[in-house]
Design a protein around this motif. Structure first.
Motif, PDB file in Angstrom:
ATOM      1  N   ASP A   1       0.857  -1.183   0.000  1.00 33.24           N
ATOM      2  CA  ASP A   1       0.000   0.000   0.000  1.00 33.24           C
ATOM      3  C   ASP A   1       0.898   1.240   0.000  1.00 33.24           C
ATOM      4  OD1 ASP A   1      -1.656   2.149   0.663  1.00 33.24           O
ATOM      5  OD2 ASP A   1      -2.901   0.944   1.982  1.00 33.24           O
ATOM      6  N   ASP A   2       0.938   1.942  -1.136  1.00 34.73           N
ATOM      7  CA  ASP A   2       1.807   3.107  -1.267  1.00 34.73           C
ATOM      8  C   ASP A   2       1.478   4.201  -0.258  1.00 34.73           C
ATOM      9  OD1 ASP A   2       3.281   1.997  -3.332  1.00 34.73           O
ATOM     10  OD2 ASP A   2       2.082   2.932  -4.911  1.00 34.73           O
TER      11      ASP A   2
ATOM     12  N   ALA B   1       2.960   3.198   3.007  1.00 37.79           N
ATOM     13  CA  ALA B   1       4.418   3.322   2.938  1.00 37.79           C
ATOM     14  C   ALA B   1       4.826   4.783   3.097  1.00 37.79           C
ATOM     15  CB  ALA B   1       4.946   2.745   1.630  1.00 37.79           C
ATOM     16  N   GLU B   2       4.102   5.679   2.453  1.00 41.92           N
ATOM     17  CA  GLU B   2       4.385   7.114   2.580  1.00 41.92           C
ATOM     18  C   GLU B   2       4.152   7.592   4.012  1.00 41.92           C
ATOM     19  OE1 GLU B   2       2.265   9.376  -0.380  1.00 41.92           O
ATOM     20  OE2 GLU B   2       3.017   8.091  -1.996  1.00 41.92           O
TER      21      GLU B   2
ATOM     22  N   LEU C   1       6.768  -2.918   4.984  1.00 40.36           N
ATOM     23  CA  LEU C   1       6.904  -1.646   4.278  1.00 40.36           C
ATOM     24  C   LEU C   1       8.292  -1.017   4.398  1.00 40.36           C
ATOM     25  CD1 LEU C   1       3.504   0.000   5.269  1.00 40.36           C
ATOM     26  CD2 LEU C   1       4.083  -1.068   3.083  1.00 40.36           C
TER      27      LEU C   1
END
Length: 114
Positions: free
Chosen positions: A52-53, A56-57, A101
Motif C-alpha cells: 500500500d503506497d 508506505a508514505e 513496508l
C-alpha cells in the motif's frame, strides 16, 4: 529469546505494546504468562504481495519525525514511536506491517534524516 505478544494487557515504558509485536527478551517474562508466545529464530514473515503506497508514505513521514533513539541497531523504527506520530484517525502500524513496508522506504528515510 524472541517473543510475540498474543494478547492485550502488556505495557512498556510508552504504553500498551500492540498485539503482534515481536521483541527480544533476556528471560521469559513471568508476569506476561499466557499473553505471549516464543517465536522461533528461523520463523520468517512473508510480506504481502501488494504494498500500500499510501501506508508506505505514512510510515516514511512518521519515521522522519521520531527521535534517533527510536530506531533499533538495524535501523528499523520502533512501532510505538511511529504510532505516536499518527493522527488519532489513522490506523496504527503493526510490527508486521512496518517490517513489510520498511525496506521500501528505509533508504529515503535514512537519506532525509541525514
Amino acid at each position: 529469546m524472541k517473543i510475540k505478544i498474543t494478547k492485550p494487557g502488556i505495557y512498556g515504558a510508552e504504553g500498551e505494546i500492540p498485539v503482534g509485536t515481536t521483541m527480544s527478551v533476556k528471560d521469559a517474562p513471568k508476569g506476561w504468562a499466557g499473553r505471549y508466545e516464543e517465536v522461533s529464530l528461523t520463523e520468517t514473515f512473508t510480506a504481502p504481495a501488494v504494498i500500500d503506497d499510501a501506508r508506505a508514505e505514512l510510515l516514511a513521514a512518521a519515521a522522519m519525525e521520531i527521535a534517533a533513539d527510536a530506531f533499533n541497531a538495524e535501523g528499523v523504527p520502533d512501532v510505538r514511536a511511529l504510532n505516536a506520530e499518527l493522527t488519532e484517525d489513522a490506523p496504527k502500524f503493526t510490527a508486521a506491517e512496518r517490517d513489510a513496508l520498511w525496506p521500501g522506504v528505509a533508504a529515503e528515510v535514512t537519506l532525509a534524516r541525514g
